[in-house]
Scaffold this motif. Structure first.
Motif, PDB file in Angstrom:
ATOM      1  N   UNK A 179       0.851  -8.021   4.665  1.00 29.19           N
ATOM      2  CA  UNK A 179       1.569  -6.770   4.514  1.00 29.19           C
ATOM      3  C   UNK A 179       2.094  -6.500   3.128  1.00 29.19           C
ATOM      4  N   UNK A 180       2.147  -5.223   2.765  1.00 25.69           N
ATOM      5  CA  UNK A 180       2.790  -4.797   1.527  1.00 25.69           C
ATOM      6  C   UNK A 180       4.273  -5.172   1.613  1.00 25.69           C
ATOM      7  N   UNK A 181       4.829  -5.829   0.607  1.00 25.30           N
ATOM      8  CA  UNK A 181       6.219  -6.299   0.697  1.00 25.30           C
ATOM      9  C   UNK A 181       7.221  -5.226   1.125  1.00 25.30           C
ATOM     10  N   UNK A 211      -0.899   7.156  -6.881  1.00 29.21           N
ATOM     11  CA  UNK A 211      -0.326   6.097  -7.718  1.00 29.21           C
ATOM     12  C   UNK A 211      -1.247   4.889  -7.854  1.00 29.21           C
ATOM     13  N   UNK A 212      -2.428   4.976  -7.263  1.00 33.10           N
ATOM     14  CA  UNK A 212      -3.406   3.904  -7.427  1.00 33.10           C
ATOM     15  C   UNK A 212      -3.239   2.729  -6.475  1.00 33.10           C
ATOM     16  N   UNK A 213      -2.518   2.927  -5.376  1.00 25.84           N
ATOM     17  CA  UNK A 213      -2.308   1.839  -4.421  1.00 25.84           C
ATOM     18  C   UNK A 213      -3.440   1.855  -3.389  1.00 25.84           C
ATOM     19  N   UNK A 214      -4.614   1.532  -3.876  1.00 26.19           N
ATOM     20  CA  UNK A 214      -5.821   1.740  -3.071  1.00 26.19           C
ATOM     21  C   UNK A 214      -6.696   0.505  -2.911  1.00 26.19           C
ATOM     22  N   UNK A 215      -6.275  -0.632  -3.433  1.00 27.85           N
ATOM     23  CA  UNK A 215      -7.065  -1.856  -3.291  1.00 27.85           C
ATOM     24  C   UNK A 215      -6.508  -2.683  -2.128  1.00 27.85           C
ATOM     25  N   UNK A 216      -7.159  -3.822  -1.859  1.00 25.20           N
ATOM     26  CA  UNK A 216      -6.694  -4.684  -0.777  1.00 25.20           C
ATOM     27  C   UNK A 216      -5.190  -4.939  -0.900  1.00 25.20           C
ATOM     28  N   UNK A 217      -4.525  -4.843   0.219  1.00 23.89           N
ATOM     29  CA  UNK A 217      -3.116  -5.227   0.267  1.00 23.89           C
ATOM     30  C   UNK A 217      -3.018  -6.735   0.492  1.00 23.89           C
ATOM     31  N   UNK A 259      -6.541  -7.564   5.927  1.00 23.83           N
ATOM     32  CA  UNK A 259      -5.505  -6.677   5.384  1.00 23.83           C
ATOM     33  C   UNK A 259      -5.647  -5.297   6.015  1.00 23.83           C
ATOM     34  N   UNK A 260      -4.563  -4.531   5.927  1.00 23.11           N
ATOM     35  CA  UNK A 260      -4.501  -3.198   6.517  1.00 23.11           C
ATOM     36  C   UNK A 260      -4.394  -2.157   5.400  1.00 23.11           C
TER      37      UNK A 260
END
Length: 450
Positions: free
Chosen positions: A127-129, A117-123, A326-327
């Motif tokens: 944390x991701x909400x 889904x393209x969730x591959x850049x800096x978070x 970021x993680x």
């Protein structure tokens, strides 16, 4: 010139260890000086120039290893040492606490989907909400406490980074921090980086109860925090409600913080896990640290977090911003899916580990060890002295070389190694076939002295 990335490993008291621990490090270091395929495990975290011609090698003798004074005593972890020796001798590794089986499919599929889904850049740094919300929801279910996922939850790169961010963000040079020995080795190393003064309270077998009078005497006007790990690595002890209540009262009375490492909270067998933050008056002075890896058998993902009130979260986040910032983004999305697993997942997890624990504990007793109770974690501590070796290091060396099984010597988890010389730690986070094979090797080759 080719650039070679070097690593830092920590191992308390290595220079005081017997020769067999030092020899393997020395051999690796010597190989690393002649071949880029073997970087030194003792080198500081830096980038060095590696010669790429024979002439350069001849005219550039190896330089002495360099490390800041605050880290001079920490050389390489015992876990790395024992895993290397396991490979060398073909030993079954019941030492390092990582599963030899994989995590659940639904969590792995969630990670794959996040990548697609393209969730591959800096978070977002803290944390991701969706994961922050999942942590807050899980915390409420476990403790009854309602926390703000935006202001009180911080996602970190594993619990080890949560520990580092907490220590570096909230401890000043000269502050006293009280640990309960034996303890996870990163506590001491990180506190040394923070410039803390460490006080150690030893938990002793058979029940590893907290010596309350000793704890009361250790607290001073300079005490900033007490660090608690429950369920406890390496002993498997779970702090009782009575112990936690006394510690809480001491902290409130003396205005002391509590840092609590609860990564094994879902591996509680004989009693229910109690989070220090849930006790009256304690949430406001507690940083709770946890992670995904132990509960979901995904230790390589390195997803951790802290839960703390805003005034403490501020310091944690300040340090976190300059440690990792970021993680891993897709793994955070998958972690949110994991934390929303139904209760049936956790029930099955405990049943599975209870069966594994029974295989190992009964096997160790049959071999002749004195096995101490383990109420939580996936570790068991035993007394090795029936077999006649002089200390835990000598016993573990013999066990690897002559028996073909790896255990961890516990003396490396104490400020005073002598306190742990009679104890070694085994793990049961392995498949049942591996556990049975290790037990059979010990039954065949390990005999108590008469």
């Amino acid at each position: 010139m080719m650039q070679l990335s070097q690593c830092t490993w920590t191992f308390p008291e290595l220079l005081k260890r017997p020769a067999f621990l030092r020899r393997s490090i020395d051999s690796i270091s010597s190989r690393s000086r002649s071949s880029s395929k073997y970087p030194s495990f003792m080198a500081s975290a830096s980038t060095v120039s590696a010669p790429n011609t024979e002439a350069e090698q001849t005219h550039n003798p190896p330089q002495p290893l360099q490390v800041a004074k605050r880290l001079e005593k920490f050389k390489t972890t015992i876990f790395t040492q024992m895993s290397m020796l396991a490979i060398k001798h073909g030993a079954i590794n019941l030492g390092q606490g990582f599963p030899n089986f994989d995590g659940p499919e639904f969590v792995k599929e969630a990670a794959i989907q996040a990548i697609k889904d393209g969730k591959n850049q800096y978070a977002r740094g803290y944390g991701v909400p969706d994961l922050n919300s999942a942590v807050a929801d899980r915390f409420k279910k476990d403790t009854g406490l309602v926390v703000d996922p935006e202001k009180e939850v911080t996602v970190t790169s594993g619990c080890t980074e949560a520990i580092a961010a907490t220590m570096l963000g909230l401890i000043n040079p000269g502050d006293e921090v009280i640990l309960f020995a034996p303890f996870y080795d990163s506590y001491e190393a990180t506190l040394s980086m923070a410039g803390a003064q460490i006080k150690s309270i030893t938990l002793r077998p058979p029940d590893f109860a907290v010596p309350m009078d000793e704890l009361k005497s250790a607290i001073s006007k300079n005490t900033r925090a007490i660090l608690i790990n429950t369920p406890h690595n390496p002993t498997g002890k779970m702090f009782t409600r009575e112990e936690l209540n006394v510690i809480a009262s001491l902290c409130i009375e003396n205005d002391v913080l509590v840092f609590t490492d609860e990564v094994y909270d879902k591996l509680a067998f004989e009693m229910d896990h109690i989070s220090m933050a849930s006790l009256p008056g304690m949430y406001e002075r507690t940083v709770t640290m946890n992670s995904l890896g132990k509960t979901f058998s995904l230790t390589g993902w390195k997803i951790g977090w802290t839960v703390a009130p805003p005034h403490l979260t501020w310091g944690v986040r300040q340090a976190h911003s300059f440690l990792t910032f970021a993680t891993c983004t897709p793994m955070q999305w998958a972690a949110a899916t994991a934390l929303r697993a139904p209760d049936s997942y956790y029930e099955e997890l405990k049943r599975d580990y209870s069966a594994k624990k029974a295989i190992l504990v009964e096997g160790l007793k049959a071999v002749g060890f004195r096995v101490y109770p383990s109420s939580g974690t996936y570790f068991v501590v035993v007394d090795h002295t029936p077999f006649g070796l002089k200390d835990d290091i000598a016993f573990c060396e013999y066990l690897i070389k002559e028996v073909g099984v790896v255990a961890i010597p516990t003396s490396v988890f104490y400020l005073h190694p002598e306190d742990g010389k009679n104890l070694v730690r085994f793990t049961f986070c392995k498949d049942e076939g591996t556990l049975r094979a290790a037990v059979e090797r010990m039954k065949e080759k390990l005999k108590p002295k008469q």
